[in-house]
Design an enzyme around this catalytic site. Structure first.
Site, PDB file in Angstrom:
ATOM      1  N   LYS A 107       0.875  -1.183   0.000  1.00  0.00           N
ATOM      2  CA  LYS A 107       0.000   0.000   0.000  1.00  0.00           C
ATOM      3  C   LYS A 107       0.900   1.215   0.000  1.00  0.00           C
ATOM      4  CE  LYS A 107      -4.383   1.021   0.174  1.00  0.00           C
ATOM      5  NZ  LYS A 107      -5.580   0.237  -0.193  1.00  0.00           N
ATOM      6  N   ASP A 135      -6.967   4.167  -4.615  1.00  0.00           N
ATOM      7  CA  ASP A 135      -7.621   4.106  -3.302  1.00  0.00           C
ATOM      8  C   ASP A 135      -8.200   5.516  -3.106  1.00  0.00           C
ATOM      9  OD1 ASP A 135      -7.725   2.187  -0.758  1.00  0.00           O
ATOM     10  OD2 ASP A 135      -7.376   4.188   0.034  1.00  0.00           O
TER      11      ASP A 135
HETATM   12  P1  NDP Z   1     -12.762   7.935  -3.129  1.00  0.00           P
HETATM   13  O1  NDP Z   1     -11.678   8.908  -2.959  1.00  0.00           O
HETATM   14  O2  NDP Z   1     -13.315   7.670  -4.464  1.00  0.00           O
HETATM   15  O3  NDP Z   1     -13.996   8.304  -2.180  1.00  0.00           O
HETATM   16  C1  NDP Z   1     -13.830   8.433  -0.817  1.00  0.00           C
HETATM   17  C2  NDP Z   1     -15.166   8.825  -0.203  1.00  0.00           C
HETATM   18  O4  NDP Z   1     -15.062   8.728   1.218  1.00  0.00           O
HETATM   19  C3  NDP Z   1     -15.538  10.265  -0.491  1.00  0.00           C
HETATM   20  O5  NDP Z   1     -16.933  10.397  -0.507  1.00  0.00           O
HETATM   21  C4  NDP Z   1     -14.927  10.988   0.698  1.00  0.00           C
HETATM   22  O6  NDP Z   1     -15.541  12.236   0.992  1.00  0.00           O
HETATM   23  C5  NDP Z   1     -15.189  10.017   1.813  1.00  0.00           C
HETATM   24  N1  NDP Z   1     -14.189  10.200   2.859  1.00  0.00           N
HETATM   25  C6  NDP Z   1     -12.844  10.090   2.734  1.00  0.00           C
HETATM   26  N2  NDP Z   1     -12.241  10.370   3.884  1.00  0.00           N
HETATM   27  C7  NDP Z   1     -13.232  10.653   4.756  1.00  0.00           C
HETATM   28  C8  NDP Z   1     -13.251  11.006   6.114  1.00  0.00           C
HETATM   29  N3  NDP Z   1     -12.114  11.144   6.820  1.00  0.00           N
HETATM   30  N4  NDP Z   1     -14.469  11.212   6.697  1.00  0.00           N
HETATM   31  C9  NDP Z   1     -15.611  11.090   5.990  1.00  0.00           C
HETATM   32  N5  NDP Z   1     -15.654  10.760   4.692  1.00  0.00           N
HETATM   33  C10 NDP Z   1     -14.485  10.528   4.091  1.00  0.00           C
HETATM   34  O7  NDP Z   1     -12.215   6.574  -2.470  1.00  0.00           O
HETATM   35  P2  NDP Z   1     -12.725   5.085  -2.666  1.00  0.00           P
HETATM   36  O8  NDP Z   1     -14.190   5.071  -2.859  1.00  0.00           O
HETATM   37  O9  NDP Z   1     -11.843   4.430  -3.656  1.00  0.00           O
HETATM   38  O10 NDP Z   1     -12.367   4.444  -1.243  1.00  0.00           O
HETATM   39  C11 NDP Z   1     -13.299   4.414  -0.157  1.00  0.00           C
HETATM   40  C12 NDP Z   1     -12.885   3.324   0.823  1.00  0.00           C
HETATM   41  O11 NDP Z   1     -12.866   2.055   0.147  1.00  0.00           O
HETATM   42  C13 NDP Z   1     -11.498   3.458   1.435  1.00  0.00           C
HETATM   43  O12 NDP Z   1     -11.527   2.939   2.757  1.00  0.00           O
HETATM   44  C14 NDP Z   1     -10.620   2.558   0.577  1.00  0.00           C
HETATM   45  O13 NDP Z   1      -9.476   2.119   1.255  1.00  0.00           O
HETATM   46  C15 NDP Z   1     -11.599   1.425   0.335  1.00  0.00           C
HETATM   47  N6  NDP Z   1     -11.324   0.569  -0.819  1.00  0.00           N
HETATM   48  C16 NDP Z   1     -11.185   1.082  -2.068  1.00  0.00           C
HETATM   49  C17 NDP Z   1     -10.970   0.239  -3.143  1.00  0.00           C
HETATM   50  C18 NDP Z   1     -10.908   0.744  -4.542  1.00  0.00           C
HETATM   51  O14 NDP Z   1     -10.823  -0.093  -5.452  1.00  0.00           O
HETATM   52  N7  NDP Z   1     -10.955   2.037  -4.790  1.00  0.00           N
HETATM   53  C19 NDP Z   1     -10.807  -1.202  -2.954  1.00  0.00           C
HETATM   54  C20 NDP Z   1     -11.055  -1.665  -1.618  1.00  0.00           C
HETATM   55  C21 NDP Z   1     -11.283  -0.783  -0.581  1.00  0.00           C
HETATM   56  P3  NDP Z   1     -14.779  13.604   0.593  1.00  0.00           P
HETATM   57  O15 NDP Z   1     -14.935  13.703  -0.884  1.00  0.00           O
HETATM   58  O16 NDP Z   1     -15.497  14.649   1.359  1.00  0.00           O
HETATM   59  O17 NDP Z   1     -13.352  13.428   1.028  1.00  0.00           O
HETATM   60  O1  2IT Z   2      -7.895  -1.558  -0.643  1.00  0.00           O
HETATM   61  C1  2IT Z   2      -7.852  -2.085  -1.777  1.00  0.00           C
HETATM   62  O2  2IT Z   2      -8.008  -3.294  -1.931  1.00  0.00           O
HETATM   63  C2  2IT Z   2      -7.615  -1.216  -2.929  1.00  0.00           C
HETATM   64  N1  2IT Z   2      -7.513  -0.008  -2.767  1.00  0.00           N
HETATM   65  C3  2IT Z   2      -7.485  -1.810  -4.302  1.00  0.00           C
HETATM   66  C4  2IT Z   2      -6.112  -2.368  -4.514  1.00  0.00           C
HETATM   67  C5  2IT Z   2      -5.793  -2.842  -5.906  1.00  0.00           C
HETATM   68  O3  2IT Z   2      -4.622  -3.184  -6.120  1.00  0.00           O
HETATM   69  O4  2IT Z   2      -6.667  -2.871  -6.771  1.00  0.00           O
END
Ligand code: NDP
Ligand code: 2IT
Length: 446
Positions: A126, A166
């Protein structure tokens, strides 16, 4: 057993006490995996979990770049290369002002177990930066990504370490970083996943984490002879994971009534349908706006400023924003309001005390390392397609994703079935552990 666990935690704590998120993830894993290790002779005397929680390598570097006013900005870049026993390091990059080593080490550790569960040959890593993409111009984001990759490129490669997105890192950022990597290495390779479709990306990768989280919830519901169809769902976040979790819920005829961002929550009692979801996608992905703008467009909805969605009555809750966004109090309210299923789209969104509440009440609860593994799983499929120099259809990738989520659910059942309840957390931790531990034992002390 309690003593063994506490001794283990205090040993790790000696070196890492200043990293609360990392220690939280270590404890959660140790509490379920150490009893399993004690019950299996082959793991005795190998110090295997101690080896697993120590990163193989941590890289930290300066990222300087010039903003639109000509000012020089300095950020910090990281890559935690956690475990390469079962494949190249694999995991996302997070760009957010809160990024630090504790958060990246917890995410990298979760990734070890998650990637193992996917059934695909991926190690774990990561990385990211404390850079804040919010309010930055496209040109600033591009210059930052180029500078970040100008250092990171030395340490990654399609057979070494394959980063992805992420929080704060989506298609735009992956594009800029891929361009810089290609320029520096003079190579067109699958060094990042989440790429655009015309330059090596996989269909369904953008959708995969959110879809997978809902597929996992549906697997849990089916296991107790229920279904998502017709259920009321609340979702936190409005980013990549939240958007596609909402899309899949709508496709499966559930009613999504809430989404959020870090400034508050929207509550739409009529339900967010696909037209309203398109508005949110356009607002967040193209205009890079804030979620409260939803209520201007749809005045029947309300905006709950600075609130999370957990007080809104629902059947199913999908936390899809960030770590520790749902506490014990929230969990109690969810239960009181009749919530029967929590499937984590985010990584570690539920605090340990909240998880205890879910377990005591025996509701369906899936930890992110199982339920959000669809994203990295399709990243693994993107790597496979890149190696084949070929691409699969939408239907092919989606059906592989569904199959993988079902397999993960089965692994959780195998190791998490208790008398009248499935402990998905225990099941995921033990199933994830076995594959990595066995590979590490086979490869010797390296
Ligand atoms: P994005 O950046 O696309 O979206 C993040 C969302 O979460 C936004 O709506 C953001 O709001 C909100 N957010 C972020 N930080 C905070 C906070 N401190 N308090 C409240 N809201 C918050 O990220 P992702 O959707 O990709 O990721 C979301 C979660 O999913 C994370 O935990 C990530 O690790 C996990 N994840 C992502 C994967 C992926 O493929 N992208 C895979 C597996 C897990 P704002 O715009 O106001 O910051
Ligand atoms: O938390 C996660 O699994 C991710 N942000 C996606 C990682 C990846 O390599 O697709």
């Amino acid at each position: 057993m309690k003593k063994i666990i506490e001794n283990f935690i205090s040993e790790i704590d000696k070196k890492n006490s200043h990293e609360p998120e990392f220690m939280q993830a270590v404890r959660e894993i140790a509490e379920t995996v150490l009893p399993y290790i004690v019950s299996k002779d082959i793991y005795h005397g190998k110090n295997i979990l101690m080896r697993m929680v120590e990163p193989e390598r941590v890289l930290m570097f300066r990222v300087n770049w010039v903003d639109d006013n000509g000012e020089i900005q300095v950020n910090r870049g990281y890559r935690v290369q956690m475990n390469s026993a079962i494949g190249p390091y694999k995991g996302g990059l997070r760009f957010h002002p809160t990024v630090n080593l504790s958060i990246l080490k917890f995410l990298a550790l979760e990734q070890v177990f998650k990637n193992s569960l996917t059934t695909l040959p991926m190690g774990a890593g990561k990385g990211g930066s404390d850079f804040d993409p919010k309010g930055k111009s496209d040109a600033e984001v591009m210059r930052f990504c180029q500078s970040f990759m100008t250092e990171l490129y030395r340490y990654i490669g399609p057979n070494t370490d394959v980063p992805a997105g992420d929080i704060g890192v989506g298609g735009r950022e992956i594009g800029y970083m891929f361009g810089q990597y290609k320029k520096l290495k003079k190579e067109f390779t699958g060094v990042l996943t989440g790429k655009g479709l015309s330059w090596g990306g996989s269909l369904i990768r953008p959708e995969a984490t959110g879809y997978g989280t809902v597929y996992f919830a549906e697997n849990m519901m089916n296991h107790v002879s229920k279904t998502i169809k017709g259920k009321t769902v609340i979702i936190s976040g409005s980013g990549n994971v939240a958007q596609y979790a909402a899309e899949k819920c709508i496709q499966l005829s559930a009613k999504v009534i809430s989404m959020s961002d870090s400034s508050g929550t929207i509550y739409d009692k009529d339900g967010i349908d696909s037209e309203k979801l398109s508005f949110i996608m356009n607002l967040k992905n193209i205009k890079r706006g804030r979620i409260h703008e939803y209520v201007k467009k749809y005045p029947n909805a309300t905006f709950l400023k600075n609130k999370t969605p957990w007080e809104i009555p629902c059947d199913i809750a999908l936390p899809c924003a960030t770590q520790n966004e749902l506490n014990e109090h929230d969990a109690k309210i969810l239960i009181k309001n009749g919530c029967i299923c929590v499937s984590e789209g985010a990584n570690m969104p539920c605090e340990p005390e909240a998880i205890i509440v879910f377990k005591i009440n025996k509701i369906l609860y899936a930890p992110g390392k199982a339920s959000n593994a669809g994203g990295v799983a399709v990243s693994g499929l993107e790597m496979a397609q890149n190696s084949l120099r070929y691409s699969w259809s939408r239907e092919e990738v989606d059906s592989k994703l569904k199959e993988i989520m079902k397999d993960i659910h089965n692994s959780c059942l195998t190791h998490g079935q208790e008398k009248d309840y499935v402990n998905y957390e225990k099941g995921a931790n033990i199933a994830g552990f076995i594959k990595v531990a066995d590979a590490m034992l086979a490869q010797g002390v390296v």
